[in-house]
Motif scaffolding. Structure first.
Motif, PDB file in Angstrom:
ATOM      1  N   UNK A   1       0.833  -1.208   0.000  1.00 33.29           N
ATOM      2  CA  UNK A   1       0.000   0.000   0.000  1.00 33.29           C
ATOM      3  C   UNK A   1       0.867   1.257   0.000  1.00 33.29           C
ATOM      4  N   UNK A   2       2.000   1.226   0.695  1.00 34.61           N
ATOM      5  CA  UNK A   2       2.923   2.362   0.659  1.00 34.61           C
ATOM      6  C   UNK A   2       3.415   2.620  -0.765  1.00 34.61           C
ATOM      7  N   UNK A   3       3.697   1.562  -1.486  1.00 36.99           N
ATOM      8  CA  UNK A   3       4.226   1.685  -2.846  1.00 36.99           C
ATOM      9  C   UNK A   3       3.153   2.138  -3.827  1.00 36.99           C
ATOM     10  N   UNK A   4       1.947   1.612  -3.689  1.00 33.02           N
ATOM     11  CA  UNK A   4       0.920   1.798  -4.717  1.00 33.02           C
ATOM     12  C   UNK A   4       0.001   2.994  -4.495  1.00 33.02           C
ATOM     13  N   UNK A   5      -0.008   3.563  -3.291  1.00 37.23           N
ATOM     14  CA  UNK A   5      -0.957   4.640  -2.987  1.00 37.23           C
ATOM     15  C   UNK A   5      -0.420   5.995  -3.444  1.00 37.23           C
ATOM     16  N   UNK A   6      -1.289   6.799  -4.033  1.00 39.97           N
ATOM     17  CA  UNK A   6      -0.967   8.183  -4.381  1.00 39.97           C
ATOM     18  C   UNK A   6      -1.715   9.105  -3.419  1.00 39.97           C
ATOM     19  N   UNK A   7      -1.269  10.345  -3.265  1.00 38.48           N
ATOM     20  CA  UNK A   7      -1.904  11.246  -2.290  1.00 38.48           C
ATOM     21  C   UNK A   7      -3.409  11.407  -2.467  1.00 38.48           C
ATOM     22  N   UNK A   8      -3.889  11.417  -3.712  1.00 36.37           N
ATOM     23  CA  UNK A   8      -5.324  11.614  -3.919  1.00 36.37           C
ATOM     24  C   UNK A   8      -6.148  10.373  -3.583  1.00 36.37           C
ATOM     25  N   UNK A   9      -5.477   9.271  -3.260  1.00 34.37           N
ATOM     26  CA  UNK A   9      -6.185   8.050  -2.871  1.00 34.37           C
ATOM     27  C   UNK A   9      -6.289   7.896  -1.355  1.00 34.37           C
TER      28      UNK A   9
END
Length: 324
Positions: free
Chosen positions: A91-99
């Motif tokens: 989740x740290x790798x795949x998450x972007x701020x808008x998510x």
């Protein structure tokens, strides 16, 4: 190792029916991994810069906050709370701020505190949520009850406010509401100092800045006192035409010693020499209360060099968007 390498190793371990988990001590022992986790947390706005590869209590709190926040989307993150596992790495790798989901703040009271936080959300400003995580807000041209005033020059007719959103119910609460000014008085409007001699007195731009830490305001040197002192760049309008308004003024960005200090108990209708562009609370006693309160912020308690966000809001725009 890099965070991506940890994730790949965790996948391989899972394929073998095993689990690869790193506790905080293991993360701290791997500076490259600690650095990459910090970079992700900074990008996602759970951690404040700088990234230094030292994974201590502040970084740990940020990781746990990330896991708790993202668990509304990925419930199994709670099984890894307080350590780095396969799901947390993914989740740290795949998450972007808008998510990143917004906190479920309870605005049902529709009172002044709730409306101010709603305004901040509307403007996409950073909102601090949780026990002893304070939002410092100045509202220009507003009275204590939330009504607007004429915002004439040379008066303490603005508000300095501190709002907390406790974890228990996520209902915004005003912890402090004091007389203040966000603008220079007539003395320094017509007799600016430093860079202002050429370009005009500084009048802070509306918006949000992460720029202040606890320190000492020296002013003229006659009465040094504890204050929030500017540490990083902010934007100000330069009142070269000396008319007391921002319209048409030059926007200047930098460190101009725009501190948050006290106003020496000057009367309400005379800023005098108390304000040359700083964010000034009128009275000494109220300023001391303000400083004592914000120093209880748990981020400051963990890091004495913590940089505080401060939001400056125009009362007329606030009332137009969120009338009482």
């Amino acid at each position: 190792m890099r965070l991506e390498n940890f994730y790949q190793a965790s996948q391989q371990a899972k394929a073998l029916g095993k689990a690869l988990n790193y506790g905080i001590e293991a993360i701290a022992a791997d500076k490259e991994l600690a650095t990459h986790i910090q970079q992700a947390l900074v990008w996602l706005k759970f951690l404040d810069p700088p990234v230094d590869g030292k994974f201590g209590p502040i970084s740990t709190d940020a990781l746990v906050e990330f896991q708790s926040t993202m668990s509304t989307i990925y419930p199994d993150l709670l099984e890894e709370k307080g350590f780095l596992g396969l799901k947390t790495a993914q989740v740290l790798i795949e998450t972007s701020p808008d998510e990143v989901p917004s906190p479920k703040i309870d605005f049902s009271r529709a009172d002044l505190a709730s409306r101010l936080i709603q305004y901040m959300a509307r403007m996409n400003y950073r909102i601090s949520v949780g026990d002893k995580r304070y939002n410092i807000i100045y509202v220009e041209g507003m009275n204590a009850d939330g009504s607007t005033n004429s915002d004439v020059i040379n008066e303490f007719n603005d508000r300095r406010m501190v709002i907390e959103i406790p974890s228990a119910d996520l209902v915004p609460v005003i912890r402090g509401n004091w007389e203040a000014t966000t603008e220079p008085g007539t003395h320094y409007t017509f007799n600016p100092m430093g860079r202002g001699i050429e370009y005009g007195a500084a009048r802070i731009a509306f918006g949000q800045f992460k720029a202040w830490k606890v320190g000492t305001h020296y002013g003229s040197g006659a009465e040094p006192h504890e204050a929030l002192v500017q540490e990083t760049a902010i934007s100000v309008y330069r009142d070269k035409d000396r008319n007391g308004i921002r319209t048409g003024d030059f926007l200047d960005t930098g460190n101009f010693d725009i501190n948050q200090h006290w106003g020496y108990d000057y009367p309400h209708n005379d800023i005098g020499m108390a304000g040359a562009g700083c964010l000034v609370g009128r009275s000494r006693a109220e300023h001391r209360t303000f400083m004592a309160l914000i120093k209880q912020d748990n981020r400051y308690q963990r890091n004495q060099n913590y940089l505080f966000y401060t939001t400056i809001i125009p009362a007329d725009d606030f009332i137009a968007k969120f009338p009482g």
